[in-house]
Scaffold this motif. Structure first.
Motif, PDB file in Angstrom:
ATOM      1  N   GLN A  94       0.823  -1.204   0.000  1.00 31.92           N
ATOM      2  CA  GLN A  94       0.000   0.000   0.000  1.00 31.92           C
ATOM      3  C   GLN A  94       0.862   1.261   0.000  1.00 31.92           C
ATOM      4  OE1 GLN A  94      -2.981   0.222   3.142  1.00 31.92           O
ATOM      5  NE2 GLN A  94      -2.696   2.438   3.275  1.00 31.92           N
ATOM      6  N   ARG A  95       1.858   1.288   0.864  1.00 28.72           N
ATOM      7  CA  ARG A  95       2.699   2.487   0.980  1.00 28.72           C
ATOM      8  C   ARG A  95       3.535   2.705  -0.279  1.00 28.72           C
ATOM      9  NH1 ARG A  95       4.799   2.179   7.310  1.00 28.72           N
ATOM     10  NH2 ARG A  95       2.859   3.009   8.235  1.00 28.72           N
ATOM     11  N   SER A  97       2.836   1.741  -3.413  1.00 33.21           N
ATOM     12  CA  SER A  97       2.005   2.183  -4.536  1.00 33.21           C
ATOM     13  C   SER A  97       1.560   3.625  -4.350  1.00 33.21           C
ATOM     14  CB  SER A  97       0.792   1.260  -4.697  1.00 33.21           C
ATOM     15  OG  SER A  97      -0.049   1.303  -3.562  1.00 33.21           O
ATOM     16  N   GLU A  98       1.268   4.013  -3.110  1.00 35.95           N
ATOM     17  CA  GLU A  98       0.884   5.402  -2.848  1.00 35.95           C
ATOM     18  C   GLU A  98       2.053   6.346  -3.062  1.00 35.95           C
ATOM     19  OE1 GLU A  98      -2.703   4.806   0.421  1.00 35.95           O
ATOM     20  OE2 GLU A  98      -0.686   5.302   1.095  1.00 35.95           O
ATOM     21  N   THR A 103      -2.749   3.528  -7.939  1.00 36.41           N
ATOM     22  CA  THR A 103      -3.894   2.938  -7.254  1.00 36.41           C
ATOM     23  C   THR A 103      -4.007   1.471  -7.645  1.00 36.41           C
ATOM     24  OG1 THR A 103      -5.471   3.508  -9.019  1.00 36.41           O
ATOM     25  CG2 THR A 103      -5.153   5.125  -7.258  1.00 36.41           C
TER      26      THR A 103
END
Length: 445
Positions: A94-95, A97-98, A103
């Protein structure tokens, strides 16, 4: 902010390609809507490149609810996307890709599980690697199932169970096709979901011959290169087997206190490469949704249901690998649905008297939606991937438009004769004491 080279130990090897991709962005694109198809060590890879700054990437796996080995297992597998792998925790993924501005998402349909990523063009290698990890390195841990996957399944089941139109459409599919395409896309029970059934289904679905990598806004050569590198450990295999779809037709009634809906359906057209565009034209002729704000619209459904208070009626055509369904879903107060259903059946019968001018208008509306969708990189990737898995070739927008333009009045009337001469499918959901039976609407089921 961290430098991109610190995001993953696997990323430095592809940084040298970034400058080449940037230079390619400014180059003229001969046909930005054309999908190229290649084989990357047994995996079908297809892309189109308009030279823009962003990319949409999808892995389409032939593993939707039609193919599931136990009830609900496809839904559970889709919800395990982007959970912890043997290489990354879900939080790390998650981190990362952010940090790259990307997304990640997943979806489930009757035929496919789709893993998606949207990101800046230069970051193609990272996201190919990330999606590839989902296929081969997901841990399927019991605690993530209990704490995250199970909760998400319950949330989506709750939404489904509180939407009468959704229940009606699922019920209609079950009546029309029984097993296979008739299997619900939501897990109605968790009885069969555990740390054996879900990874076992993943092993049968996530195989080389059963997936397609689809990108919009990426160079084909680059997509092939990173697929070969980051999906090298996807196992061989052709996916789960299934029997050909068979249309049955019939009627079913389901009580629910959450609302009222009717679905009327008929056999439609299979998808590419055997797609018959006249069935899409039929859906646009029936319509139901106005294209002009504050207007009821001029489609058959709009006209026949005008004046029935609180009622919504929309026609669509769903194309699957070897079957299709032309369906109308009507929602509203139970007291109004008999009148609305009668009006919808009247609209269906009026298709037999459709004029050339009406067909021309429906074709124009269908063409617009096709072209508008292809301009949005994130739309249509599942359809492309599904066709590539089934036939090894991608449906091209130019061919789709040409097919629509070639639909004649005679072809439309022939399709109308076919659906009116066969068995209908009918689902009534809600206060079934008040909702009409198929025979009351003049439907032959």
């Amino acid at each position: 902010m961290f430098a991109r080279t610190t995001i993953s130990r696997g990323t430095p090897q592809w940084l040298s390609a970034v400058s080449n991709q940037r230079r390619g962005m400014a180059a003229a694109v001969a046909n930005p809507f054309h999908y190229s198809v290649a084989d990357a060590t047994g995996i079908k890879v297809t892309s189109r490149d308009d030279g823009g700054p962003t990319t949409s990437l999808a892995i389409v796996a032939r593993g939707g609810s039609r193919y599931e080995s136990a009830p609900g297992v496809a839904h559970a597998l889709e919800k395990f996307a982007f959970k912890s792998t043997t290489k990354r925790s879900s939080l790390r993924l998650q981190r990362e890709s952010e940090l790259l501005g990307g997304t990640l998402s997943s979806s489930l349909s009757k035929e496919n599980i789709v893993l998606r990523a949207n990101f800046l063009r230069d970051d193609l290698p990272y996201f190919v690697e990330a999606l590839g990890e989902v296929l081969t390195k997901t841990k399927y841990t019991p605690h993530e199932f209990d704490e995250e996957v199970s909760e998400t399944i319950s949330y989506e089941l709750h939404n489904h169970a509180h939407t009468a139109s959704s229940i009606a459409l699922e019920t209609a599919h079950n009546v029309a096709f029984h097993n296979g395409l008739g299997s619900p896309t939501v897990a109605l029970t968790k009885k069969y979901l555990n740390d054996v059934t879900v990874p076992s289904y993943a092993a049968s679905v996530y195989t080389r011959g059963n997936i397609a990598i689809v990108a919009s806004g990426a160079p084909q050569a680059a997509l092939e290169k990173w697929t070969k590198e980051f999906l090298a450990d996807v196992p061989a295999g052709n996916g789960p087997s299934t029997t050909p779809a068979k249309y049955y037709g019939g009627e079913n009634r389901v009580y629910t206190p959450v609302g009222n809906a009717l679905t009327i359906a008929f056999p439609g057209s299979a998808g590419a490469p055997k797609f018959q565009p006249e069935y899409t034209v039929l859906a646009y002729l029936l319509g139901g949704q106005s294209t002009i704000k504050w207007s009821t619209g001029s489609s058959l459904l709009s006209q026949t249901t005008a004046g029935i208070q609180g009622v919504s009626a929309v026609a669509k055509h769903s194309a699957y690998t070897d079957a299709g369904l032309l369906h109308i879903t009507i929602s509203g107060p139970a007291s109004a649905l008999k009148s609305a259903g009668t009006a919808a059946v009247k609209a269906i019968n009026e298709l037999a008297n459709v004029k050339a001018e009406d067909v021309k208008k429906a074709i124009a509306q269908a063409k617009y939606d096709v072209l508008a969708a292809i301009e949005d990189r994130s739309i249509g990737l599942e359809v492309i991937g599904q066709a590539v898995i089934a036939s090894g070739s991608a449906p091209q927008v130019a061919d789709t438009v040409k097919g629509l333009e070639g639909v004649t009045l005679d072809a439309v009337k022939k399709a109308v004769k076919s659906i009116l001469g066969g068995k209908a499918t009918y689902a009534a959901v809600g206060d079934v004491h008040m909702l009409p039976y198929a025979e009351e609407l003049g439907l032959k089921v």
